[in-house]
Design an enzyme around this catalytic site. Structure first.
Site, PDB file in Angstrom:
ATOM      1  N   CYS A  87      -9.266 -25.379  15.490  1.00  0.00           N
ATOM      2  CA  CYS A  87      -7.947 -25.067  14.935  1.00  0.00           C
ATOM      3  C   CYS A  87      -6.887 -25.504  15.952  1.00  0.00           C
ATOM      4  O   CYS A  87      -7.217 -25.809  17.098  1.00  0.00           O
ATOM      5  CB  CYS A  87      -7.852 -23.575  14.604  1.00  0.00           C
ATOM      6  SG  CYS A  87      -7.508 -22.529  16.037  1.00  0.00           S
TER       7      CYS A  87
ATOM      8  N   CYS B  27      -7.172 -23.703  19.321  1.00  0.00           N
ATOM      9  CA  CYS B  27      -8.358 -24.007  20.132  1.00  0.00           C
ATOM     10  C   CYS B  27      -8.377 -25.466  20.582  1.00  0.00           C
ATOM     11  O   CYS B  27      -8.943 -25.794  21.626  1.00  0.00           O
ATOM     12  CB  CYS B  27      -9.623 -23.663  19.358  1.00  0.00           C
ATOM     13  SG  CYS B  27      -9.700 -21.905  18.978  1.00  0.00           S
TER      14      CYS B  27
ATOM     15  N   ALA C 186     -11.782   2.865   0.924  1.00  0.00           N
ATOM     16  CA  ALA C 186     -12.422   3.632   2.003  1.00  0.00           C
ATOM     17  C   ALA C 186     -13.619   2.900   2.603  1.00  0.00           C
ATOM     18  O   ALA C 186     -14.617   3.506   2.989  1.00  0.00           O
ATOM     19  CB  ALA C 186     -12.832   5.019   1.514  1.00  0.00           C
TER      20      ALA C 186
ATOM     21  N   ASP D 269       0.858  -1.180   0.000  1.00  0.00           N
ATOM     22  CA  ASP D 269       0.000   0.000   0.000  1.00  0.00           C
ATOM     23  C   ASP D 269       0.897   1.234   0.000  1.00  0.00           C
ATOM     24  O   ASP D 269       2.115   1.147   0.191  1.00  0.00           O
ATOM     25  CB  ASP D 269      -0.963  -0.033   1.204  1.00  0.00           C
ATOM     26  CG  ASP D 269      -2.234   0.775   0.946  1.00  0.00           C
ATOM     27  OD1 ASP D 269      -2.270   1.542  -0.049  1.00  0.00           O
ATOM     28  OD2 ASP D 269      -3.178   0.667   1.746  1.00  0.00           O
TER      29      ASP D 269
ATOM     30  N   CYS E  60     -14.083 -23.770  18.270  1.00  0.00           N
ATOM     31  CA  CYS E  60     -13.325 -24.033  17.040  1.00  0.00           C
ATOM     32  C   CYS E  60     -12.356 -25.182  17.278  1.00  0.00           C
ATOM     33  O   CYS E  60     -12.046 -25.517  18.409  1.00  0.00           O
ATOM     34  CB  CYS E  60     -12.608 -22.732  16.696  1.00  0.00           C
ATOM     35  SG  CYS E  60     -11.261 -22.831  15.546  1.00  0.00           S
TER      36      CYS E  60
ATOM     37  N   ASP F 128      -4.129   7.155  -3.701  1.00  0.00           N
ATOM     38  CA  ASP F 128      -5.538   7.497  -3.890  1.00  0.00           C
ATOM     39  C   ASP F 128      -6.027   8.250  -2.658  1.00  0.00           C
ATOM     40  O   ASP F 128      -5.352   8.283  -1.632  1.00  0.00           O
ATOM     41  CB  ASP F 128      -6.360   6.228  -4.104  1.00  0.00           C
ATOM     42  CG  ASP F 128      -6.209   5.230  -2.964  1.00  0.00           C
ATOM     43  OD1 ASP F 128      -5.047   4.921  -2.612  1.00  0.00           O
ATOM     44  OD2 ASP F 128      -7.217   4.781  -2.406  1.00  0.00           O
TER      45      ASP F 128
HETATM   46  N1  GUN Z   1      -6.590   0.545   2.922  1.00  0.00           N
HETATM   47  C1  GUN Z   1      -7.885   0.525   3.327  1.00  0.00           C
HETATM   48  N2  GUN Z   1      -8.637   1.333   2.572  1.00  0.00           N
HETATM   49  C2  GUN Z   1      -7.823   1.879   1.659  1.00  0.00           C
HETATM   50  C3  GUN Z   1      -8.024   2.793   0.568  1.00  0.00           C
HETATM   51  O1  GUN Z   1      -9.132   3.272   0.309  1.00  0.00           O
HETATM   52  N3  GUN Z   1      -6.919   3.114  -0.183  1.00  0.00           N
HETATM   53  C4  GUN Z   1      -5.690   2.579   0.092  1.00  0.00           C
HETATM   54  N4  GUN Z   1      -4.667   2.919  -0.700  1.00  0.00           N
HETATM   55  N5  GUN Z   1      -5.471   1.726   1.102  1.00  0.00           N
HETATM   56  C5  GUN Z   1      -6.528   1.386   1.869  1.00  0.00           C
HETATM   57 ZN    ZN Z   2      -9.514 -21.725  16.760  1.00  0.00          ZN
END
Ligand code: GUN
Ligand code: ZN
Length: 492
Positions: A281, A284, A196, A93, A279, A128
């Protein structure tokens, strides 16, 4: 044409696909969950994410690496894969999330993309603007233009083999999401995150999540791989997959564990309040909640491991459901876990007509499991096909399994929620449906709608309906010119 994404199977708008990630030299099966790895706080070693949990791809934040002196040079030197100890695909990101949280960041799209390329990212992200929900339209449009400029900068950048994310924004305006989706699909970028969504998901606004995704999908092309940014709670994965999302990223597994929270497919529990682990796993199976409470030093890591196990388990269950054509039945089960999930499922069914476009014409037996089942795309499709059937002059459509001697030209079955069909179609999907003997008003109303569509398409046919004590609300939908008999009153 996007030749790096291949769709293998469909159910509703959900699909199993393969995303080729050339820079990593791997192909990732979707739906895929990308665990979020914070380069500063590793909760579970990335090598374990791959070997023990089956993660084929993870996501980390290039902006955090870029702005942390202690690690930046090391990552530049070693490369991201070596630094994290992960030989699968790595998405990075850009710092947009930090932009949304703190209002400002000190890199441009060109700079952070170049940095992502230098550290060896396989899928990179431009800067963004994650516009939060409920802002005024003017702001949503203005920020969307900024995001679209970032996409143009990304197209212009020299990014080599890296795939590039083209985030789709637009806040809570589905038409802006659609416009943003169309614009993004028209770029030469590769992966399409719906952005978002975190504030919406944190507030359990799953109907709004569905509207945003469906909006974006209307604008995107069917062969666009879609990422639901920030979604990783196992409770909502089936719903999001059914809406057409292919990639997810989970920070929830680690963040929730830090607060002593235990994820399940129907919500979140607190370790503090648990007497039993439901669970099986490895965590657990080997521990009780009381033991974990007595080991505060290990509890966070163990909870994170459980959280990730249930999340990957749910993803495998979803893929199996797509293969079997039972995804909507899984979504229906998940919708019973929380009323907000039911809102999400109902919002999804508002788009039944779109789901129908990719829904296979034949799959495993349709199970009627709740009155939402009456709104599934298979029901709509049956209604749409009624007008193609040849209909005689005098027709009885009846719920009675064994109609006695009669003087109609033909006797058809009447099966809620589908409605009328000739007996010869009884063995074809979806009319082989398993439905409860005690039907409900929603199924009856859907069947009545089928009768209405049949009558509308055949104005010259005299139709008689034999129903088993249907609700008034359903009977009200049957056109006036139809003869209606209550089999229960006739004693049949
Ligand atoms: N991580 C969670 N939401 C977003 C987003 O809208 N844009 C970016 N770049 N990373 C995110
Ligand atoms: Zn578990």
């Amino acid at each position: 044409m996007r030749d790096h994404f291949e769709i293998r199977d469909h159910d509703a708008a959900g699909r199993i696909g393969r995303l080729a990630v050339p820079r990593a030299g791997v192909t990732v099966e979707t739906p895929a969950l990308l665990p979020v790895v914070n380069p500063n706080v590793v909760t579970i070693e990335p090598s374990r994410l791959r070997e023990e949990f089956g993660a084929e791809m993870l996501i980390t934040n290039s902006y955090i690496i870029h702005s942390t002196d202690r690690i930046r040079d090391r990552v530049l030197e070693e490369g991201l894969h070596e630094f994290l100890g992960f030989d699968g695909a790595i998405m990075t990101d850009s710092g947009s999330f930090q932009l949304a949280e703190y209002g400002d960041i000190d890199v441009t799209t060109a700079e952070i993309l170049s940095f992502q390329r230098r550290i060896g990212s396989d899928v990179a992200t431009p800067v963004d603007v994650p516009t939060p929900p409920d802002v005024d339209r003017e702001r949503a449009e203005r920020e969307l233009s900024t995001t679209q400029r970032a996409l143009a900068d990304a197209e212009a950048a020299d990014t080599g083999e890296m795939l590039i994310n083209a985030p789709v924004q637009g806040s809570t305006f589905p038409d802006l999401r659609e416009q943003a989706g169309r614009h993004a699909a028209d770029t030469d970028l590769d992966v399409f995150p719906v952005g978002a969504m975190v504030p919406m998901m944190n507030a359990y606004r799953y109907a709004d999540v569905v509207e945003a995704v469906m909006g974006a999908k209307r604008g995107l092309d069917p062969d666009c791989p879609v990422h639901l940014f920030g979604a990783g709670h196992p409770m909502m994965l089936a719903l999001a997959v059914a809406a057409g999302c292919d990639l997810f990223d989970s920070a929830a597994y680690a963040l929730m564990a830090r607060d002593g929270r235990y994820l399940t497919v129907s919500g979140t529990e607190h370790l503090e309040e648990m007497a039993y682990f439901p669970c099986s796993c490895p965590v657990c199976a080997d521990h009780t909640p009381a033991e974990l409470r007595d080991r505060p030093d290990d509890a966070e890591r163990l909870l994170a491991e459980h959280n990730l196990h249930v999340t990957f388990e749910e993803l495998r269950r979803i893929k199996a459901a797509i293969r079997d054509g039972r995804l909507l039945e899984l979504v229906d089960r998940r919708a019973r876990g929380h009323p907000a999930m039911l809102d999400g499922y109902r919002a999804l069914l508002d788009h039944a007509e779109r789901l129908e476009r990719t829904d296979p014409v034949s799959k495993d037996t349709f199970f009627y499991t709740s009155h939402e089942s009456a709104r599934r795309p298979e029901v709509d499709r049956h209604h749409d096909r009624l007008s193609r059937l040849a209909v005689p002059g005098r027709l009885l459509v009846t719920e009675s399994k064994a109609p006695s001697t009669h003087d109609y030209d033909a006797v058809w079955r009447l099966k809620p929620p589908f409605g009328p069909f000739p007996r010869a179609l009884s063995e074809t999907y979806p009319l082989t449906a398993e439905v409860p003997d005690r039907t409900d008003a929603a199924a009856q109303a859907a069947a009545a709608e089928g009768v209405r569509r049949l009558v509308e398409a055949n104005p010259d046919t005299a139709v008689t309906v034999g129903h088993d004590d249907w609700a008034t609300a359903a009977l009200d939908r049957i056109p006036d010119e139809v003869d209606v008999e209550n089999l229960a009153e006739l004693g049949r």
